[in-house]
Design a protein around this motif. Structure first.
Motif, PDB file in Angstrom:
ATOM      1  N   GLU A  88       0.947  -1.148  -0.209  1.00 52.39           N
ATOM      2  CA  GLU A  88      -0.188  -0.265  -0.132  1.00 52.39           C
ATOM      3  C   GLU A  88       0.590   1.284   0.132  1.00 52.39           C
ATOM      4  N   SER A  89       2.127   1.001   1.341  1.00 51.60           N
ATOM      5  CA  SER A  89       2.800   2.576   1.267  1.00 51.60           C
ATOM      6  C   SER A  89       4.012   2.678  -0.559  1.00 51.60           C
ATOM      7  N   GLY A  90       3.646   1.692  -0.646  1.00 51.88           N
ATOM      8  CA  GLY A  90       4.950   1.533  -1.630  1.00 51.88           C
ATOM      9  C   GLY A  90       6.542   1.561  -1.157  1.00 51.88           C
ATOM     10  N   ARG A  91       6.804   1.377   0.233  1.00 48.10           N
ATOM     11  CA  ARG A  91       8.081   1.315   0.496  1.00 48.10           C
ATOM     12  C   ARG A  91       8.494   0.221   1.438  1.00 48.10           C
ATOM     13  N   PRO A  92       9.464   0.360   1.894  1.00 48.84           N
ATOM     14  CA  PRO A  92      10.120  -1.045   2.405  1.00 48.84           C
ATOM     15  C   PRO A  92       9.283  -1.010   4.239  1.00 48.84           C
ATOM     16  N   VAL A  93       8.400  -2.102   4.255  1.00 49.71           N
ATOM     17  CA  VAL A  93       7.978  -2.214   6.125  1.00 49.71           C
ATOM     18  C   VAL A  93       9.059  -3.001   6.481  1.00 49.71           C
TER      19      VAL A  93
ATOM     20  N   PHE B  33      16.943  -1.871  11.149  1.00 50.17           N
ATOM     21  CA  PHE B  33      16.108  -0.854  11.169  1.00 50.17           C
ATOM     22  C   PHE B  33      16.930   0.524   9.611  1.00 50.17           C
ATOM     23  N   SER B  34      18.414  -0.104   9.471  1.00 56.79           N
ATOM     24  CA  SER B  34      19.022   0.213   8.507  1.00 56.79           C
ATOM     25  C   SER B  34      18.992   0.573   6.489  1.00 56.79           C
ATOM     26  N   GLY B  35      18.050  -1.289   7.421  1.00 56.55           N
ATOM     27  CA  GLY B  35      18.040  -1.713   5.591  1.00 56.55           C
ATOM     28  C   GLY B  35      17.584  -1.246   4.794  1.00 56.55           C
ATOM     29  N   GLY B  36      16.649  -0.569   4.936  1.00 55.92           N
ATOM     30  CA  GLY B  36      15.285  -0.071   3.598  1.00 55.92           C
ATOM     31  C   GLY B  36      15.755   0.375   2.606  1.00 55.92           C
ATOM     32  N   PRO B  37      16.151   1.408   2.960  1.00 60.97           N
ATOM     33  CA  PRO B  37      17.424   2.363   1.794  1.00 60.97           C
ATOM     34  C   PRO B  37      18.633   1.475   1.406  1.00 60.97           C
ATOM     35  N   VAL B  38      18.977   0.271   2.113  1.00 60.45           N
ATOM     36  CA  VAL B  38      20.222  -0.166   1.414  1.00 60.45           C
ATOM     37  C   VAL B  38      19.102  -0.954   0.431  1.00 60.45           C
ATOM     38  N   VAL B  39      18.229  -1.958   0.877  1.00 62.12           N
ATOM     39  CA  VAL B  39      17.370  -2.929  -0.243  1.00 62.12           C
ATOM     40  C   VAL B  39      17.246  -2.311  -1.268  1.00 62.12           C
ATOM     41  N   GLU B  40      16.413  -0.783  -1.195  1.00 63.33           N
ATOM     42  CA  GLU B  40      15.859   0.032  -2.458  1.00 63.33           C
ATOM     43  C   GLU B  40      17.209   0.582  -3.412  1.00 63.33           C
TER      44      GLU B  40
ATOM     45  N   ALA C 147      11.909  -2.537   8.565  1.00 58.63           N
ATOM     46  CA  ALA C 147      11.674  -2.299  10.116  1.00 58.63           C
ATOM     47  C   ALA C 147      11.381  -3.073  10.972  1.00 58.63           C
ATOM     48  N   LEU C 148      10.286  -3.653  10.274  1.00 58.27           N
ATOM     49  CA  LEU C 148       8.778  -4.315  11.293  1.00 58.27           C
ATOM     50  C   LEU C 148       9.828  -5.605  12.246  1.00 58.27           C
ATOM     51  N   HIS C 149      11.144  -5.963  11.299  1.00 57.98           N
ATOM     52  CA  HIS C 149      12.107  -6.820  12.439  1.00 57.98           C
ATOM     53  C   HIS C 149      12.863  -6.356  12.941  1.00 57.98           C
ATOM     54  N   GLY C 150      13.246  -5.144  12.073  1.00 60.33           N
ATOM     55  CA  GLY C 150      13.879  -4.105  13.927  1.00 60.33           C
ATOM     56  C   GLY C 150      12.986  -3.261  14.949  1.00 60.33           C
ATOM     57  N   SER C 151      12.405  -3.981  15.101  1.00 62.92           N
ATOM     58  CA  SER C 151      11.299  -3.659  16.135  1.00 62.92           C
ATOM     59  C   SER C 151      11.599  -4.777  16.784  1.00 62.92           C
ATOM     60  N   PHE C 152      11.433  -6.056  15.890  1.00 62.47           N
ATOM     61  CA  PHE C 152      11.836  -7.404  17.166  1.00 62.47           C
ATOM     62  C   PHE C 152      13.132  -6.879  17.805  1.00 62.47           C
ATOM     63  N   SER C 153      13.460  -6.971  16.788  1.00 60.82           N
ATOM     64  CA  SER C 153      15.883  -6.799  17.192  1.00 60.82           C
ATOM     65  C   SER C 153      15.374  -5.850  18.371  1.00 60.82           C
TER      66      SER C 153
END
Length: 404
Positions: free
Chosen positions: A128-133, A266-273, A136-142
């Motif tokens: 829905e948002s078109g952005r990696p979620v 938490f830093s992975g989203g931009p890296v994946v993009e 960061a979601l798994h980052g919340s677990f960590s």
């Protein structure tokens, strides 16, 4: 508060809850082991309760989500995790290995249910948002594991009773459930009701596992979950028994692993993009391999403790990025996410008893080489996370001009 932001915060809070519960008892594993009087192999059998519960939750979650949606699955899973943490504490106080097994069974069952529901909800929000979620979601677990580990370390150093520690944490987690659940929408992942005429047979769809690309993604999830789960299950004992650290220092090393996982996610989203899923998964597996080998063959506890950070960074993005790759199908995304997550929980099923058996005969350090073998396979399987090229519609061939 906008609905999408409330939904995101609720998802992150419920994922953080699972991390709090896991790390709270993991940091007290040496104390629990001593209270139960269990050997290394015996602890492997106790941990098997977590594995059985996890697989049961994962295998039952997908069909329930398709019928009811992700929300009730997330609610039940979260409450079971809360109850399981409390039971583990009570069992440790009573010295009951069977009680600890039952508590871990509840934690695993709740975590398995919640894992599927939260990942399906997160994948839907990602679309829905078109952005990696999911990273960061798994980052919340960590992040939850870091907070829980730091609290556990402090209480371990103070010789605070395990039972009161885990009961207090269960109360905090219950409060998180009460706050977060209203922000989770109903119906995500639920199959649309089909128009069924009386007596009309329902069309049977082929298994998602017939997709070879999904099978390879499942292998990556299996390996990465094994790498993460090995640290979650055994890292404090690995540092205590394998490198001669104290229980407090062993828990501190585990906190370092959780912190590295948190930073990576938490830093992975931009890296994946920037670099794409396949490249990130391959490099992550290589980093995890290097970290585990350094821990196994480190000449000193200090070197091993530093290498744990590389292990954590390498394992951080594997599970969420592979889940994201599995869920990019517009028609069967929820079903594919459920299937691939199941392969990850297979690692939680076989991991604790396998590593406990190997650790009993070879020592926990050499037992970790089994994780390395799977990660080597994941390095090559990661290419399957490359998105399929979008096929353009064929243009009709030009027709020759007709003579006038």
């Amino acid at each position: 508060m906008p609905d999408q932001l409330r939904r995101r915060l609720s998802l992150f809070s419920l994922t953080l809850l699972v991390g709090l519960g896991m790390s709270s008892w993991i940091t007290r594993t040496p104390d629990v082991r001593d209270a139960l009087g269990a050997s290394t192999a015996g602890m492997g059998l106790v941990l098997f309760g977590l594995s059985v519960g996890s697989m049961t939750g994962v295998l039952s979650a997908g069909p329930v989500v398709r019928r009811r949606g992700a929300r009730p699955v997330i609610l039940v899973g979260s409450l079971l995790v809360v109850a399981g943490v409390a039971v583990i504490g009570a069992a440790a106080a009573a010295g009951l290995a069977a009680g600890a097994f039952a508590g871990l069974l509840l934690v695993g069952l709740g975590g398995g249910l919640g894992e599927i529901g939260l990942n399906i909800e997160g994948a839907a929000l990602e679309v829905e948002s078109g952005r990696p979620v999911l990273p960061a979601l798994h980052g919340s677990f960590s992040l939850g594991t870091v907070v829980g580990a730091l609290v556990g370390i402090a209480l371990t150093a103070l010789d605070f009773p395990v039972v009161w520690h885990l009961l207090a944490m269960a109360a905090v987690m219950a409060a998180l459930v009460a706050w977060a659940m209203p922000g989770i929408p109903a119906g995500t992942g639920r199959e649309a009701p089909e128009a069924r005429a009386a007596g009309a047979p329902r069309e049977r769809r082929p298994s998602v596992w017939r997709d070879g690309r999904l099978v390879l993604i499942g292998v990556v999830v299996l390996a990465m979950a094994f790498a993460e789960g090995a640290a979650n299950d055994w890292l404090p004992l690995l540092m205590v028994d394998g490198h001669g650290m104290s229980a407090t220092h062993g828990s501190l090393v585990y906190a370092g692993f959780a912190a590295a996982m948190t930073v990576g996610r938490f830093s992975g989203g931009p890296v994946v993009e920037r670099f794409g899923r396949a490249a990130v998964l391959s490099v992550s597996a290589v980093c995890a391999i290097a970290g585990i080998l350094a821990v196994v063959f480190a000449p000193s506890p200090v070197v091993a403790g530093v290498a744990v950070a590389l292990w954590g960074l390498g394992a951080s993005l594997g599970f969420p990025v592979a889940i994201s790759a599995a869920g990019d199908d517009p028609e069967r995304g929820a079903e594919r996410v459920s299937a691939v997550a199941t392969s990850g929980y297979l690692a939680f099923l076989v991991g604790p008893p396998l590593l406990g058996f190997l650790g009993e005969h070879l020592g926990l350090r050499l037992a970790m080489l089994a994780v390395v073998v799977l990660l080597v396979v994941a390095v090559f399987a990661a290419r399957a996370a490359t998105p399929r090229p979008v096929s353009l519609p064929e243009r009709p061939a030009p027709q020759p001009a007709r003579p006038r």
